[in-house]
Design an enzyme around this catalytic site. Sequence first.
Site, PDB file in Angstrom:
ATOM      1  N   HIS A 108     -23.717 -26.435  10.741  1.00  0.00           N
ATOM      2  CA  HIS A 108     -24.271 -25.448  11.661  1.00  0.00           C
ATOM      3  C   HIS A 108     -25.015 -24.314  10.934  1.00  0.00           C
ATOM      4  O   HIS A 108     -25.179 -23.334  11.511  1.00  0.00           O
ATOM      5  CB  HIS A 108     -23.443 -24.983  12.386  1.00  0.00           C
ATOM      6  CG  HIS A 108     -22.966 -26.074  13.671  1.00  0.00           C
ATOM      7  ND1 HIS A 108     -21.946 -25.824  14.573  1.00  0.00           N
ATOM      8  CD2 HIS A 108     -23.665 -27.243  13.943  1.00  0.00           C
ATOM      9  CE1 HIS A 108     -21.642 -27.178  15.237  1.00  0.00           C
ATOM     10  NE2 HIS A 108     -22.741 -27.827  15.001  1.00  0.00           N
ATOM     11  N   CYS A 116     -37.216 -18.852   6.887  1.00  0.00           N
ATOM     12  CA  CYS A 116     -38.386 -18.219   7.279  1.00  0.00           C
ATOM     13  C   CYS A 116     -38.891 -19.057   8.651  1.00  0.00           C
ATOM     14  O   CYS A 116     -39.187 -20.270   8.166  1.00  0.00           O
ATOM     15  CB  CYS A 116     -39.202 -18.096   6.309  1.00  0.00           C
ATOM     16  SG  CYS A 116     -40.811 -17.341   6.917  1.00  0.00           S
ATOM     17  N   CYS A 138     -43.792 -16.372   1.922  1.00  0.00           N
ATOM     18  CA  CYS A 138     -44.997 -16.323   2.483  1.00  0.00           C
ATOM     19  C   CYS A 138     -45.432 -14.948   2.742  1.00  0.00           C
ATOM     20  O   CYS A 138     -46.518 -14.537   3.170  1.00  0.00           O
ATOM     21  CB  CYS A 138     -44.960 -17.182   3.659  1.00  0.00           C
ATOM     22  SG  CYS A 138     -43.920 -16.580   5.312  1.00  0.00           S
TER      23      CYS A 138
HETATM   24  P1  OAD Z   1     -13.937 -23.404  19.405  1.00  0.00           P
HETATM   25  O1  OAD Z   1     -13.733 -21.972  19.830  1.00  0.00           O
HETATM   26  O2  OAD Z   1     -14.733 -24.245  20.650  1.00  0.00           O
HETATM   27  O3  OAD Z   1     -12.500 -24.118  19.187  1.00  0.00           O
HETATM   28  C1  OAD Z   1     -11.650 -23.569  18.331  1.00  0.00           C
HETATM   29  C2  OAD Z   1     -10.584 -24.517  18.475  1.00  0.00           C
HETATM   30  O4  OAD Z   1      -9.596 -23.970  17.415  1.00  0.00           O
HETATM   31  C3  OAD Z   1      -9.763 -24.680  19.712  1.00  0.00           C
HETATM   32  O5  OAD Z   1      -9.260 -25.775  20.224  1.00  0.00           O
HETATM   33  C4  OAD Z   1      -8.644 -23.494  19.526  1.00  0.00           C
HETATM   34  O6  OAD Z   1      -7.357 -24.144  19.996  1.00  0.00           O
HETATM   35  C5  OAD Z   1      -8.349 -24.010  17.971  1.00  0.00           C
HETATM   36  N1  OAD Z   1      -7.629 -22.756  17.446  1.00  0.00           N
HETATM   37  C6  OAD Z   1      -7.695 -21.594  17.627  1.00  0.00           C
HETATM   38  N2  OAD Z   1      -6.759 -21.024  16.800  1.00  0.00           N
HETATM   39  C7  OAD Z   1      -6.212 -21.900  15.939  1.00  0.00           C
HETATM   40  C8  OAD Z   1      -5.378 -21.820  15.035  1.00  0.00           C
HETATM   41  N3  OAD Z   1      -4.758 -20.720  14.305  1.00  0.00           N
HETATM   42  N4  OAD Z   1      -5.049 -22.919  14.039  1.00  0.00           N
HETATM   43  C9  OAD Z   1      -5.647 -24.153  14.605  1.00  0.00           C
HETATM   44  N5  OAD Z   1      -6.415 -24.308  15.577  1.00  0.00           N
HETATM   45  C10 OAD Z   1      -6.861 -22.934  16.293  1.00  0.00           C
HETATM   46  O7  OAD Z   1     -14.820 -23.509  18.079  1.00  0.00           O
HETATM   47  P2  OAD Z   1     -15.366 -24.700  17.518  1.00  0.00           P
HETATM   48  O8  OAD Z   1     -14.889 -25.983  17.978  1.00  0.00           O
HETATM   49  O9  OAD Z   1     -15.529 -24.719  16.118  1.00  0.00           O
HETATM   50  O10 OAD Z   1     -21.755 -23.700  17.335  1.00  0.00           O
HETATM   51  O11 OAD Z   1     -16.983 -24.700  18.060  1.00  0.00           O
HETATM   52  C11 OAD Z   1     -17.931 -25.698  17.751  1.00  0.00           C
HETATM   53  C12 OAD Z   1     -19.336 -24.950  17.875  1.00  0.00           C
HETATM   54  O12 OAD Z   1     -19.294 -24.183  19.027  1.00  0.00           O
HETATM   55  C13 OAD Z   1     -19.388 -23.918  16.832  1.00  0.00           C
HETATM   56  O13 OAD Z   1     -19.862 -24.266  15.438  1.00  0.00           O
HETATM   57  C14 OAD Z   1     -20.705 -22.845  17.272  1.00  0.00           C
HETATM   58  C15 OAD Z   1     -20.076 -23.075  18.900  1.00  0.00           C
HETATM   59  O14 OAD Z   1     -20.966 -22.843  19.862  1.00  0.00           O
HETATM   60  C16 OAD Z   1     -22.963 -23.149  17.254  1.00  0.00           C
HETATM   61  O15 OAD Z   1     -23.182 -22.030  17.365  1.00  0.00           O
HETATM   62  C17 OAD Z   1     -24.173 -24.207  16.976  1.00  0.00           C
END
Ligand code: OAD
Length: 236
Positions: A108, A116, A138
């Site tokens: 990501h 740019c 550019c």
């Molecule tokens: P989320 O916020 O959706 O999920 C985070 C996960 O981490 C949840 O399941 C929590 O339970 C878990 N969690 C929280 N604290 C924790 C800890 N101390 N130890 C282990 N687990 C823990 O985040 P992502 O799955 O990374 O994309 O989100 C995916 C994508 O959605 C991101 O990369 C971003 C977002 O929109 C973009 O912006 C393109």
Amino acid sequence: MIPSSIVILTGAGISAESGLSTFRDKDGIWAKVDVNDVATPEGFARNPDMVHDFYNQRRANMAWAKPNPAHFALARLEQAFPGAFLLVTQNIDDLHERAGSLELVHMHGELKRALCGNCGYRCDADGDLSRDRTCPACGAKGFLRPDVVWFGEMPYHMDRIYAALNACDLFVSIGTSGNVYPAAQFVQEAALAGAHTVELNLEPSLGIDDFAETIHGKAGMIVPQWVDRLLDGKTA
Ligand code: OAD
């Protein structure tokens, strides 16, 4: 079984104990700001100042944050593991590389990089981004944006990631809720290729049923323990 090829996927949960917010937890980022405003090309076109402020703040938070034991454990695993290894992170922070991970792809994008929108040149963000910055390649003003993947855009490094998923015999997902594709579907891809699949997360993710093994708890505790067991030959 000792694996010969490992793919690890990480999400925001692995950086939570370093003080960086997750997205979908109760007090997460998407509870405070609208994803359409700050994580889409349309949002950037509508209000570039708001988008720059949002990522400038996250870049500042990242600079204060330090890798936690889960980041260090994955770097230790990579160093000790004799087979193929790829760490795929959805995170745009740099905590994995600061912990010492080398075979790492940011699917990501990265907060510390700029892109740019006029010519496609990529460079270090070098501090805050704003509409006043000009592209070093550019010379266009106002087109530099964070080099992060927004909704509706294609994640990075997909060829390398799918090649690794199709060749791995162990797939581990850490700290991700399983809400965002294509990352949410990697577990199925790896399982189809015959890999053992493990989820390490605070709570069951959306894709929990696709994993052969699940361990729930804080990443800073369960990831180092799991790495120790793997390196001792006592798991997967
Ligand atoms: P989320 O916020 O959706 O999920 C985070 C996960 O981490 C949840 O399941 C929590 O339970 C878990 N969690 C929280 N604290 C924790 C800890 N101390 N130890 C282990 N687990 C823990 O985040 P992502 O799955 O990374 O994309 O989100 C995916 C994508 O959605 C991101 O990369 C971003 C977002 O929109 C973009 O912006 C393109």
